[in-house]
Design a protein around this motif. Structure first.
Motif, PDB file in Angstrom:
ATOM      1  N   LEU A  72      35.410  55.856 -27.511  1.00 33.39           N
ATOM      2  CA  LEU A  72      36.418  55.677 -26.472  1.00 33.39           C
ATOM      3  C   LEU A  72      36.550  54.174 -26.258  1.00 33.39           C
ATOM      4  N   TRP A  73      37.786  53.692 -26.200  1.00 33.13           N
ATOM      5  CA  TRP A  73      38.023  52.260 -26.110  1.00 33.13           C
ATOM      6  C   TRP A  73      38.599  51.939 -24.733  1.00 33.13           C
ATOM      7  N   VAL A  74      37.933  51.013 -24.031  1.00 39.77           N
ATOM      8  CA  VAL A  74      38.297  50.697 -22.649  1.00 39.77           C
ATOM      9  C   VAL A  74      38.655  49.215 -22.554  1.00 39.77           C
ATOM     10  N   ASN A  75      39.794  48.928 -21.944  1.00 37.45           N
ATOM     11  CA  ASN A  75      40.226  47.543 -21.752  1.00 37.45           C
ATOM     12  C   ASN A  75      39.249  46.839 -20.813  1.00 37.45           C
ATOM     13  N   PRO A  76      38.574  45.775 -21.258  1.00 37.62           N
ATOM     14  CA  PRO A  76      37.554  45.137 -20.424  1.00 37.62           C
ATOM     15  C   PRO A  76      38.118  44.320 -19.272  1.00 37.62           C
ATOM     16  N   TYR A  77      39.438  44.117 -19.238  1.00 39.04           N
ATOM     17  CA  TYR A  77      40.051  43.326 -18.176  1.00 39.04           C
ATOM     18  C   TYR A  77      40.639  44.203 -17.071  1.00 39.04           C
ATOM     19  N   THR A  78      41.052  45.407 -17.434  1.00 42.41           N
ATOM     20  CA  THR A  78      41.699  46.290 -16.448  1.00 42.41           C
ATOM     21  C   THR A  78      40.916  47.568 -16.182  1.00 42.41           C
ATOM     22  N   GLY A  79      40.004  47.928 -17.066  1.00 39.23           N
ATOM     23  CA  GLY A  79      39.292  49.189 -16.923  1.00 39.23           C
ATOM     24  C   GLY A  79      40.094  50.383 -17.401  1.00 39.23           C
ATOM     25  N   GLN A  80      41.268  50.139 -17.969  1.00 40.41           N
ATOM     26  CA  GLN A  80      42.104  51.236 -18.459  1.00 40.41           C
ATOM     27  C   GLN A  80      41.556  51.748 -19.779  1.00 40.41           C
TER      28      GLN A  80
END
Length: 407
Positions: free
Chosen positions: A105-113
């Motif tokens: 699962l890939w999570v945007n580290p800047y937004t948490g999306q």
């Protein structure tokens, strides 16, 4: 007077026999190794889920990333979180699906999306297994690959004796105005002498991998197991507790830059924080802090400097072999060397075909063979080296295909 040179085989014959005999396999391994150096970027190009755009702020805590993944996949057992060094990469969360298979699962580290989900069989994973073991299971695959370090080493040594005073050829430009065999030989020599700085760490680390494969690998770092529990993590475990553990890890090893968090897969395993610290030429696992999942008690910690000499050598092998020791600049340099070595193997095949063709033209009544036949004949008795190389390459690609279809 006895001449010791009579007891030494022709360096040219040795270089040609070993280099040509394994040339196809060498070219394949050089190519896959070069691609592996840039495997994260290949995944970034292939999967939109891997991409993240910097938002002008610092990356979110790994606890926030954990909560985002847990909300998105509540039926998963999250087992690892990996923070990429690159600013344009999403954080990778590995989870175990209900059917028991891993996925990313890939999570945007800047937004948490949550960007999305991919199979764990990424380009990076496929290239790594292909390069190090041809997808052959167990120790056999690694042994088959690493044993080729012996002819590779012998080929390099024979080449140094063959091209005496090789250091004079660093700036000798190929004679492109001459016949193709002449300028190809010049180009072969030019690439070889400039690749020496890479050949040395390549052959040394390859020999080390072979030593590890036969059972002389370094002892593992302490496992720091906990007492058996009924469940992997406490029911109330969340990102806040993970961030609390991260703060304790920072106090335990001041300056630790966490790259990976390993959560329990089995009830007796701890939580492990791994990352970069002060030691050089080590992987993130060399610097680690271990926690009890329920109490967050520190069970143990170690730095790269705490490892034995044997362990430090083992840790240094991967950063040196794949060029990750200096970040992106050394990876680019290693990639250029990899392209050069791949070309070196291919050019060597062409040179041999042309050399034998010229020799045949000078012999009256010699049978005319195609370039392919001349090369194949030079790969050992009955083309044994060629058959072996093709067999291994086809095996690796076939197993790659099977794993891809089953992913």
């Amino acid at each position: 007077m006895f001449d010791i040179r009579l007891r030494i085989p022709s360096w040219h014959r040795l270089h040609s026999f070993l280099g040509l005999g394994a040339s196809l396999f060498f070219a394949f391994m050089f190519l896959t190794g070069t691609l592996l150096v840039f495997a994260p970027e290949l995944d970034w190009l292939r999967y939109s889920e891997v991409r993240a755009s910097p938002q002008g702020s610092a990356k979110l805590s790994l606890g926030t990333i954990y909560d985002a993944a847990a909300r998105a996949r509540p039926d998963w057992d999250i087992v690892t979180l990996v923070r990429s060094e690159g600013a344009w990469f999403a954080d990778q969360v590995t989870g175990v699906r209900p059917e028991g298979r891993d996925a990313f699962l890939w999570v945007n580290p800047y937004t948490g999306q949550v960007n999305g989900e991919t199979s764990s069989f990424t380009i990076h994973a496929a290239l790594l297994r292909l390069h190090e073991a041809l997808f052959i299971p167990g120790r056999l695959g690694k042994l088959v690959v690493t044993v080729f370090a012996i002819p590779l080493t012998a080929t390099v040594i024979a080449g140094l004796f063959l091209y005496r005073r090789f250091w004079t050829g660093f700036f000798r430009w190929p004679r492109f105005s001459s016949r193709s065999r002449a300028w190809l030989s010049d180009l072969h020599r030019l690439i070889a002498v400039w690749s020496l700085v890479f050949f040395v760490p390549l052959v040394v680390t390859s020999l080390w991998y072979m030593v590890e494969t036969v059972g002389l690998n370094a002892p593992a770092t302490p496992a720091n197991r906990t007492v058996a529990r009924d469940q992997l993590l406490p029911p109330d475990f969340n990102g806040a507790r993970l961030d609390a553990a991260s703060a304790i890890a920072a106090a335990t090893l001041p300056g630790l830059e966490v790259r990976k968090v390993i959560l329990p897969r089995r009830p007796a395993q701890p939580i492990v924080f791994q990352g970069d610290h002060t030691a050089v030429l080590v992987r993130p696992r060399a610097n680690a802090v271990y926690f009890h999942p329920e109490s967050l008690e520190v069970l143990g910690a170690h730095r790269g400097e705490d490892l034995s000499l044997h362990q430090r050598i083992a840790e240094a092998a991967d950063p040196i072999h794949f060029g990750t020791w200096g970040g992106l600049p050394t990876r680019i340099l290693w990639g250029l060397f990899g392209v050069g070595l791949t070309a070196l193997a291919v050019i060597g095949i062409i040179i041999h075909a042309k050399r034998v063709g010229i020799m045949q033209q000078k012999i009256a009544g010699a049978s005319a063979r195609s370039g392919f036949a001349r090369v194949w004949r030079g790969m050992g008795p009955w083309g044994l080296g060629g058959w072996l190389s093709v067999g291994l390459v086809v095996t690796g690609l076939a197993l790659l295909t099977r794993n891809f279809l089953g992913a």
